[in-house]
Scaffold this motif. Sequence first.
Motif, PDB file in Angstrom:
ATOM      1  N   VAL A   2      72.128 -18.270  25.974  1.00 34.30           N
ATOM      2  CA  VAL A   2      70.697 -18.554  25.873  1.00 34.30           C
ATOM      3  C   VAL A   2      69.947 -17.852  27.004  1.00 34.30           C
ATOM      4  CG1 VAL A   2      68.940 -20.371  25.861  1.00 34.30           C
ATOM      5  CG2 VAL A   2      71.201 -20.825  24.881  1.00 34.30           C
ATOM      6  N   LEU A   3      68.844 -17.202  26.650  1.00 33.37           N
ATOM      7  CA  LEU A   3      67.964 -16.608  27.646  1.00 33.37           C
ATOM      8  C   LEU A   3      66.620 -17.319  27.551  1.00 33.37           C
ATOM      9  CD1 LEU A   3      67.090 -14.534  29.760  1.00 33.37           C
ATOM     10  CD2 LEU A   3      66.626 -12.945  27.869  1.00 33.37           C
ATOM     11  N   LEU A   4      66.187 -17.914  28.654  1.00 33.49           N
ATOM     12  CA  LEU A   4      64.894 -18.587  28.725  1.00 33.49           C
ATOM     13  C   LEU A   4      63.958 -17.711  29.546  1.00 33.49           C
ATOM     14  CD1 LEU A   4      66.147 -22.204  29.452  1.00 33.49           C
ATOM     15  CD2 LEU A   4      65.486 -21.209  27.248  1.00 33.49           C
ATOM     16  N   VAL A   5      62.769 -17.456  29.006  1.00 30.13           N
ATOM     17  CA  VAL A   5      61.826 -16.535  29.636  1.00 30.13           C
ATOM     18  C   VAL A   5      60.491 -17.234  29.878  1.00 30.13           C
ATOM     19  CG1 VAL A   5      60.535 -14.378  29.342  1.00 30.13           C
ATOM     20  CG2 VAL A   5      62.892 -14.545  28.514  1.00 30.13           C
ATOM     21  N   ASN A   6      59.982 -17.091  31.067  1.00 28.38           N
ATOM     22  CA  ASN A   6      58.628 -17.521  31.378  1.00 28.38           C
ATOM     23  C   ASN A   6      57.743 -16.288  31.261  1.00 28.38           C
ATOM     24  OD1 ASN A   6      56.532 -19.220  32.263  1.00 28.38           O
ATOM     25  ND2 ASN A   6      56.796 -18.526  34.367  1.00 28.38           N
ATOM     26  N   ALA A   7      56.933 -16.214  30.193  1.00 21.52           N
ATOM     27  CA  ALA A   7      56.069 -15.049  29.977  1.00 21.52           C
ATOM     28  C   ALA A   7      55.099 -14.915  31.137  1.00 21.52           C
ATOM     29  CB  ALA A   7      55.319 -15.181  28.661  1.00 21.52           C
ATOM     30  N   GLY A   8      54.887 -13.695  31.574  1.00 22.13           N
ATOM     31  CA  GLY A   8      54.056 -13.440  32.739  1.00 22.13           C
ATOM     32  C   GLY A   8      52.567 -13.451  32.443  1.00 22.13           C
ATOM     33  N   VAL A   9      51.811 -13.712  33.481  1.00 20.09           N
ATOM     34  CA  VAL A   9      50.359 -13.640  33.385  1.00 20.09           C
ATOM     35  C   VAL A   9      49.941 -12.169  33.383  1.00 20.09           C
ATOM     36  CG1 VAL A   9      49.963 -15.877  34.491  1.00 20.09           C
ATOM     37  CG2 VAL A   9      50.096 -13.828  35.893  1.00 20.09           C
ATOM     38  N   SER A  10      48.760 -11.902  32.885  1.00 25.13           N
ATOM     39  CA  SER A  10      48.273 -10.521  32.850  1.00 25.13           C
ATOM     40  C   SER A  10      47.827 -10.041  34.219  1.00 25.13           C
ATOM     41  CB  SER A  10      47.104 -10.393  31.869  1.00 25.13           C
ATOM     42  OG  SER A  10      47.559 -10.672  30.568  1.00 25.13           O
ATOM     43  N   ARG A  11      47.277 -10.949  35.004  1.00 20.11           N
ATOM     44  CA  ARG A  11      46.839 -10.611  36.362  1.00 20.11           C
ATOM     45  C   ARG A  11      47.616 -11.491  37.327  1.00 20.11           C
ATOM     46  NH1 ARG A  11      42.247 -12.918  38.761  1.00 20.11           N
ATOM     47  NH2 ARG A  11      42.192 -12.186  40.899  1.00 20.11           N
ATOM     48  N   LEU A  12      48.549 -10.905  38.025  1.00 25.88           N
ATOM     49  CA  LEU A  12      49.438 -11.654  38.906  1.00 25.88           C
ATOM     50  C   LEU A  12      48.699 -12.123  40.155  1.00 25.88           C
ATOM     51  CD1 LEU A  12      52.347 -12.579  38.918  1.00 25.88           C
ATOM     52  CD2 LEU A  12      52.944 -10.507  40.136  1.00 25.88           C
ATOM     53  N   THR A  13      48.812 -13.420  40.437  1.00 27.09           N
ATOM     54  CA  THR A  13      48.208 -14.013  41.627  1.00 27.09           C
ATOM     55  C   THR A  13      49.292 -14.769  42.390  1.00 27.09           C
ATOM     56  OG1 THR A  13      47.686 -16.090  40.518  1.00 27.09           O
ATOM     57  CG2 THR A  13      46.013 -14.336  40.412  1.00 27.09           C
ATOM     58  N   ASP A  14      48.975 -15.161  43.611  1.00 20.97           N
ATOM     59  CA  ASP A  14      49.929 -15.963  44.383  1.00 20.97           C
ATOM     60  C   ASP A  14      50.237 -17.267  43.665  1.00 20.97           C
ATOM     61  OD1 ASP A  14      50.157 -14.071  46.354  1.00 20.97           O
ATOM     62  OD2 ASP A  14      48.634 -14.981  47.643  1.00 20.97           O
ATOM     63  N   ILE A  27      65.018 -27.606  30.378  1.00 18.37           N
ATOM     64  CA  ILE A  27      65.721 -27.182  29.164  1.00 18.37           C
ATOM     65  C   ILE A  27      67.027 -26.492  29.531  1.00 18.37           C
ATOM     66  CG2 ILE A  27      65.628 -25.584  27.203  1.00 18.37           C
ATOM     67  CD1 ILE A  27      62.568 -26.192  27.119  1.00 18.37           C
ATOM     68  N   GLY A  28      66.978 -25.605  30.518  1.00 16.36           N
ATOM     69  CA  GLY A  28      68.184 -24.896  30.962  1.00 16.36           C
ATOM     70  C   GLY A  28      69.248 -25.852  31.462  1.00 16.36           C
ATOM     71  N   ALA A  29      68.847 -26.877  32.218  1.00 13.22           N
ATOM     72  CA  ALA A  29      69.807 -27.853  32.732  1.00 13.22           C
ATOM     73  C   ALA A  29      70.461 -28.625  31.592  1.00 13.22           C
ATOM     74  CB  ALA A  29      69.115 -28.812  33.692  1.00 13.22           C
ATOM     75  N   ALA A  30      69.674 -29.029  30.612  1.00 10.20           N
ATOM     76  CA  ALA A  30      70.234 -29.763  29.464  1.00 10.20           C
ATOM     77  C   ALA A  30      71.186 -28.879  28.667  1.00 10.20           C
ATOM     78  CB  ALA A  30      69.100 -30.278  28.574  1.00 10.20           C
ATOM     79  N   LEU A  31      70.837 -27.609  28.489  1.00  5.47           N
ATOM     80  CA  LEU A  31      71.716 -26.690  27.762  1.00  5.47           C
ATOM     81  C   LEU A  31      73.027 -26.468  28.517  1.00  5.47           C
ATOM     82  CD1 LEU A  31      69.077 -24.098  26.535  1.00  5.47           C
ATOM     83  CD2 LEU A  31      70.459 -25.599  25.084  1.00  5.47           C
ATOM     84  N   ARG A  32      72.950 -26.329  29.822  1.00  5.82           N
ATOM     85  CA  ARG A  32      74.183 -26.160  30.615  1.00  5.82           C
ATOM     86  C   ARG A  32      75.070 -27.391  30.516  1.00  5.82           C
ATOM     87  NH1 ARG A  32      72.889 -22.667  36.074  1.00  5.82           N
ATOM     88  NH2 ARG A  32      72.582 -20.734  34.927  1.00  5.82           N
ATOM     89  N   GLU A  33      74.470 -28.560  30.568  1.00  3.08           N
ATOM     90  CA  GLU A  33      75.251 -29.792  30.424  1.00  3.08           C
ATOM     91  C   GLU A  33      75.929 -29.857  29.066  1.00  3.08           C
ATOM     92  OE1 GLU A  33      73.319 -33.461  31.357  1.00  3.08           O
ATOM     93  OE2 GLU A  33      72.669 -32.744  33.325  1.00  3.08           O
ATOM     94  N   GLY A  35      77.124 -27.304  27.602  1.00  8.50           N
ATOM     95  CA  GLY A  35      78.160 -26.285  27.548  1.00  8.50           C
ATOM     96  C   GLY A  35      77.688 -24.873  27.264  1.00  8.50           C
ATOM     97  N   TYR A  36      76.386 -24.649  27.192  1.00  7.47           N
ATOM     98  CA  TYR A  36      75.869 -23.306  26.932  1.00  7.47           C
ATOM     99  C   TYR A  36      75.749 -22.518  28.233  1.00  7.47           C
ATOM    100  CZ  TYR A  36      74.514 -24.857  22.271  1.00  7.47           C
ATOM    101  OH  TYR A  36      74.529 -25.320  20.997  1.00  7.47           O
ATOM    102  N   GLY A  37      75.910 -21.208  28.128  1.00  9.46           N
ATOM    103  CA  GLY A  37      75.593 -20.321  29.238  1.00  9.46           C
ATOM    104  C   GLY A  37      74.103 -20.033  29.196  1.00  9.46           C
ATOM    105  N   VAL A  38      73.434 -20.179  30.321  1.00 12.77           N
ATOM    106  CA  VAL A  38      71.978 -20.039  30.348  1.00 12.77           C
ATOM    107  C   VAL A  38      71.568 -19.037  31.426  1.00 12.77           C
ATOM    108  CG1 VAL A  38      69.789 -21.247  30.708  1.00 12.77           C
ATOM    109  CG2 VAL A  38      71.685 -22.429  29.590  1.00 12.77           C
ATOM    110  N   SER A  39      70.667 -18.136  31.046  1.00 14.52           N
ATOM    111  CA  SER A  39      70.018 -17.230  31.994  1.00 14.52           C
ATOM    112  C   SER A  39      68.523 -17.482  31.904  1.00 14.52           C
ATOM    113  CB  SER A  39      70.292 -15.771  31.637  1.00 14.52           C
ATOM    114  OG  SER A  39      71.653 -15.487  31.728  1.00 14.52           O
TER     115      SER A  39
END
Length: 93
Positions: A2-14, A27-33, A35-39
């Motif tokens: 599984v690959l989980l992606v946080n889509a980026g903003v158009s104008r990057l700010t701090d 979601i990633g933690a639940a998937l790992r629990e 047994g899934y491999g998560v990136s």
Amino acid sequence: DVLLVNAGVSRLTDHARLSPPLGLAYIGAALREAGYGVSAWDCNVAPRSDAQWTHALASTPPRILGISTYTETHNNGLHIARLAKAASPQTVG
């Protein structure tokens, strides 16, 4: 798996860099629990070009791709989904 992606903003700010995608982390933690491999990729921390997306997704395609978006990042999320489908048609999103 599984690959989980946080889509980026158009104008990057701090603020964008300091707001971790907690929903994806849960979601990633639940998937790992289960047994899934998560990136995870946070595009606000490490933006990628179209060529980088295509190469990464074609060389090691995930079985499942999850993309987190909100109003400001919706179009960027759709763009990532289109790149993923073209580079890795077998990936489920």
